[in-house]
Design a protein around this motif. Structure first.
Motif, PDB file in Angstrom:
ATOM      1  N   SER A 121       2.504  10.459  69.984  1.00 27.48           N
ATOM      2  CA  SER A 121       1.761  10.828  71.187  1.00 27.48           C
ATOM      3  C   SER A 121       1.438   9.598  72.011  1.00 27.48           C
ATOM      4  N   GLU A 138      -4.798  16.192  67.782  1.00 27.78           N
ATOM      5  CA  GLU A 138      -4.974  15.552  66.483  1.00 27.78           C
ATOM      6  C   GLU A 138      -5.304  16.621  65.453  1.00 27.78           C
ATOM      7  N   SER A 144       2.991  14.642  73.774  1.00 29.70           N
ATOM      8  CA  SER A 144       3.357  14.411  72.383  1.00 29.70           C
ATOM      9  C   SER A 144       4.790  14.843  72.136  1.00 29.70           C
ATOM     10  N   GLU A 188       0.543   3.921  73.797  1.00 32.27           N
ATOM     11  CA  GLU A 188       0.921   4.718  72.628  1.00 32.27           C
ATOM     12  C   GLU A 188      -0.312   5.003  71.781  1.00 32.27           C
ATOM     13  N   ARG A 213      -0.222   7.439  68.903  1.00 28.29           N
ATOM     14  CA  ARG A 213       0.293   7.591  67.546  1.00 28.29           C
ATOM     15  C   ARG A 213       1.797   7.342  67.568  1.00 28.29           C
ATOM     16  N   PRO A 214       2.288   6.465  66.708  1.00 31.85           N
ATOM     17  CA  PRO A 214       1.649   5.727  65.626  1.00 31.85           C
ATOM     18  C   PRO A 214       0.734   4.588  66.088  1.00 31.85           C
ATOM     19  N   GLY A 215       0.968   4.069  67.309  1.00 31.99           N
ATOM     20  CA  GLY A 215       0.192   2.938  67.810  1.00 31.99           C
ATOM     21  C   GLY A 215       1.044   1.685  67.828  1.00 31.99           C
ATOM     22  N   PHE A 243       3.097   4.982  57.913  1.00 31.31           N
ATOM     23  CA  PHE A 243       2.459   5.927  58.847  1.00 31.31           C
ATOM     24  C   PHE A 243       3.025   7.326  58.670  1.00 31.31           C
ATOM     25  N   ALA A 274       1.074  10.673  57.644  1.00 32.66           N
ATOM     26  CA  ALA A 274       0.820  11.561  58.784  1.00 32.66           C
ATOM     27  C   ALA A 274       1.728  12.784  58.795  1.00 32.66           C
TER      28      ALA A 274
END
Length: 532
Positions: free
Chosen positions: A298, A362, A378, A442, A444-446, A458, A462
């Motif tokens: 996302s 989330e 997303s 960003e 997710r994941p970041g 991750f 997740a």
């Protein structure tokens, strides 16, 4: 009560079976559905399914046992508890899967299930809003249409995917089920079009069809090697019905194996452990459990999305748009665009599905969905052909107890590797000119997670189930097959299984369209068997 045929389960396949088996008037049919009516806003307004999932009035709310492949996490597993089953609460994405998947079914000992053989049933079940052609149906019960709203970022994502090298597809359910395109949904005039609405509502006055709601089957009566009736509970009262010609089990990949075992059909040792008399020792009952593994990517964007469009005024306008025109955000399925892609040169067919939505959410510790506050989009990455397997077993001989579900979603490391490859591909997509101008950051994941090892960790923690359970009463010709290629339960006459549980392996993408097709094909097979 005595009827010719009892259909257990009014879900995505069960509604089809009840309609088709009763249509020529030859047989009296009783459909037993454990849930209530689907005529409710949560099951009719597409976007309201967020209120139905994990709501015990609409969802059987199965629970996975701790999954060691994901750090011991447990997870909710949704299953529709209304007439229409999964088609009453799912994300409405209509996807046939790839021809490779069905050809593989046939090669695994299931003649008549190759793509050329099942295509006529896919065509028979649908009215494609784009019109009929060599691949698509134009006069079937189920309406299929592209998403009834087109967000600018959906178009930007499709353009960005093509810029990243993914070819454009005009119809991912057509001749070539590869590339990127817009999602098609089980939808009619903006409303959800479940199999209840498509197959049961139009024939509710049919004299030889009876539908009983909130009627939970507890045992299939097997006498002298033949299915002769069903015990069920309705309104707190144990009832039974006799079946002159046979019983069709269509309760889904989690409930169908449970009911077979409660009826004495399953792994003998497990049945004896719970004090159940063994009618047929069938070790494959409850084995071969599969689901698509998925993980979310996302990102925040600089234009409004469905996350940021939730004011009371906008809500009123959207409601009026939906009721008057059948358009707007309330018509939204879970995905708006998607791509079927290969990240492996040796893959015989696309190994990943990417699902884009102009919103982001989330999951809390209990798996409940919570929309993000900021404008965001997303993309779900999903493994098309997972290698990981699980089991469905009995908790006790009490029909009220839910089954024990063990599934190592990432039990095979290669499934995890494919999720990571998918995340890397999505990062490439959002960096393309069509989308990068809207990219803020960003989520997710970041951005801190850049290495392959970081993305693997991750994805492991997740990853989530896609709510596509299948395979637990698989068809085939080996010792672990529960049904043969005609869906007849081995060792019992007059008993068929027809739902996602009979799939030997998962097809690519969301499976509801495939389950409806199974109902259509099963109805012809059963009629042929009864006429023989």
């Amino acid at each position: 009560m005595v009827v010719d045929i009892v259909v257990i389960g009014g879900g995505s396949a069960g509604c089809v079976l009840a309609h088709r088996l009763s249509e020529d008037g030859r047989y009296s049919v009783l459909l037993l559905e454990g849930g209530a009516s689907d005529k409710h806003p949560f099951t009719r307004v597409p976007v309201a399914n967020i209120m139905a999932v994990q709501n015990p009035a609409f969802d059987w709310c199965y629970q996975l046992e701790p999954d060691a492949s994901r750090g011991g996490r447990t997870e909710h597993w949704a299953a529709g508890k209304r007439l229409g089953g999964g088609s009453a609460i799912n994300g409405m994405m209509f996807i046939r899967g790839h021809r490779h998947d069905y050809d593989a079914w046939a090669k695994a000992g299931n003649p008549g299930w190759d793509y050329a053989s099942v295509l006529p049933y896919f065509k028979r079940l649908e009215t494609n809003m784009g019109g009929a052609d060599a691949s698509r149906g134009g006069d079937g019960p189920l309406s299929v249409a592209e998403v009834a709203m087109r967000h600018p970022l959906t178009e930007a994502w499709v353009d960005a995917a093509t810029q990243a090298g993914i070819p454009r597809s005009a119809d991912l359910n057509g001749a070539v089920a590869e590339g990127v395109g817009y999602v098609q949904a089980s939808q009619r005039k903006g409303w959800r079009h479940s199999t209840a609405a498509a197959y049961i509502w139009p024939v509710k006055k049919r004299a030889n069809l009876r539908v009983e709601l909130e009627a939970v089957a507890s045992r299939i009566q097997v006498r002298d090697g033949r299915a002769v009736g069903v015990d069920y509970v309705q309104g707190g009262v144990l009832r039974n019905v006799s079946a002159r010609r046979g019983v069709v089990l269509s309760a889904g990949a989690l409930a169908s194996p449970k009911l077979l075992m409660l009826s004495g059909i399953g792994p003998a040792a497990q049945l004896r452990e719970h004090g159940i008399e063994v009618a047929v020792d069938s070790p494959g009952v409850g084995a071969n459990l599969q689901d698509h593994a998925g993980v979310h990517f996302s990102c925040e964007v600089n234009v409004p999305t469905l996350n940021s469009d939730r004011s009371k005024v906008n809500g009123l306008l959207h409601g009026l748009n939906f009721l008057a025109r059948g358009r707007g955000p309330l018509t939204s399925p879970i995905g708006h665009a998607q791509a079927f892609v290969s990240t492996r040169k040796d893959a015989p067919a696309p190994n990943l599905q990417l699902i884009m939505a102009p919103l982001a959410f989330e999951l809390d510790d209990k798996g409940a969905i919570r929309l993000c506050e900021q404008p965001s989009i997303s993309t779900m990455v999903s493994v098309n052909r997972p290698q990981s397997r699980g089991t469905v077993g009995l908790r006790s001989a009490n029909p009220d107890d839910k089954p024990v579900i063990h599934h190592r979603l990432l039990g095979v490391e290669d499934d995890l590797d494919q999720l990571v490859e998918g995340l890397e591909l999505v990062r490439k997509i959002v960096q393309q000119p069509a989308l990068s101008k809207h990219f803020v950051g960003e989520m997710r994941p970041g951005v801190a997670l850049q290495s392959r090892a970081q993305l693997r960790e991750f994805a492991r923690m997740a990853a989530c189930c896609m709510y596509h359970p299948a395979g637990t009463c698989k068809m085939g010709d080996d010792a672990d097959s529960v049904v043969d290629h005609r869906l007849r339960v081995r060792g019992v006459q007059g008993l068929w299984v027809a739902d996602a549980s009979v799939m030997p392996t998962l097809p690519a993408g969301n499976i509801n369209a495939t389950v409806v097709m199974i109902g259509e094909r099963a109805s012809d097979l059963i009629k042929e068997d009864l006429a023989a």
